[in-house]
Scaffold this active site. Sequence first.
Site, PDB file in Angstrom:
ATOM      1  N   CYS A 198       0.832  -1.198   0.000  1.00  0.00           N
ATOM      2  CA  CYS A 198       0.000   0.000   0.000  1.00  0.00           C
ATOM      3  C   CYS A 198       0.872   1.254   0.000  1.00  0.00           C
ATOM      4  O   CYS A 198       1.646   1.481  -0.905  1.00  0.00           O
ATOM      5  CB  CYS A 198      -0.975  -0.059   1.179  1.00  0.00           C
ATOM      6  SG  CYS A 198      -2.281   1.182   1.178  1.00  0.00           S
ATOM      7  N   HIS A 199       0.787   2.075   1.049  1.00  0.00           N
ATOM      8  CA  HIS A 199       1.615   3.264   1.177  1.00  0.00           C
ATOM      9  C   HIS A 199       2.984   2.949   1.795  1.00  0.00           C
ATOM     10  O   HIS A 199       3.830   3.829   1.907  1.00  0.00           O
ATOM     11  CB  HIS A 199       0.922   4.312   2.062  1.00  0.00           C
ATOM     12  CG  HIS A 199      -0.233   4.997   1.414  1.00  0.00           C
ATOM     13  ND1 HIS A 199      -1.485   4.429   1.359  1.00  0.00           N
ATOM     14  CD2 HIS A 199      -0.337   6.208   0.804  1.00  0.00           C
ATOM     15  CE1 HIS A 199      -2.316   5.258   0.745  1.00  0.00           C
ATOM     16  NE2 HIS A 199      -1.645   6.341   0.393  1.00  0.00           N
TER      17      HIS A 199
END
Length: 188
Positions: free
Chosen positions: A111-112
């Site tokens: 994800c991030h």
Amino acid sequence: MSKLTGKRVAILASNGFEESELLEPLRALRDNGAEVDVVSPEQGQIQGMRHFDKGDTVAVDQAVAEADASDYDALVIPGGLFNPDALRADEHAIRFTRSFFEAGKPVGAICHGPWVLADAGVVGDRELTSVPNIQRDLQNAGARWVDREVVVDQGLVTSRTPDDLPAFCSKLVEEIAEGRHKGQERSA
């Protein structure tokens, strides 16, 4: 004997981690025999998120300021919007992350989470993926960004979103079972 018996893995996280992106890899690693520590700039408990809502808390096992990558066989960085943003501003988290790459140890980020890798200066000339909205940040840091469920590049395992967790966890276990990756070592 399980695939990861005798392996010790650090999950680097802070408040605001995406709950599933920490808990599912944690479960997969432990189910395969690994000893897993949650390493954080915070003490006590850290707050998970289910997207924008508060989720479960997780106990911190080790302060990142005192953590030593040589004590671990691999590193996992969960996403969520707030968690990686806080980690990439923490000099101890950046040092800890960079140490895994310098030693050629497997690293997973979802994800991030790859934001932390960009700030650690370790994504240059690597193929990886992430949540699409940080694509430009990763490309600006020198990464070759691709839109795939899971990408493996010399021990670096990356995925995009919680939907990719089954593939991410499977590849993570596989890479950690293999151990150090020749050619991964590079100074940051």
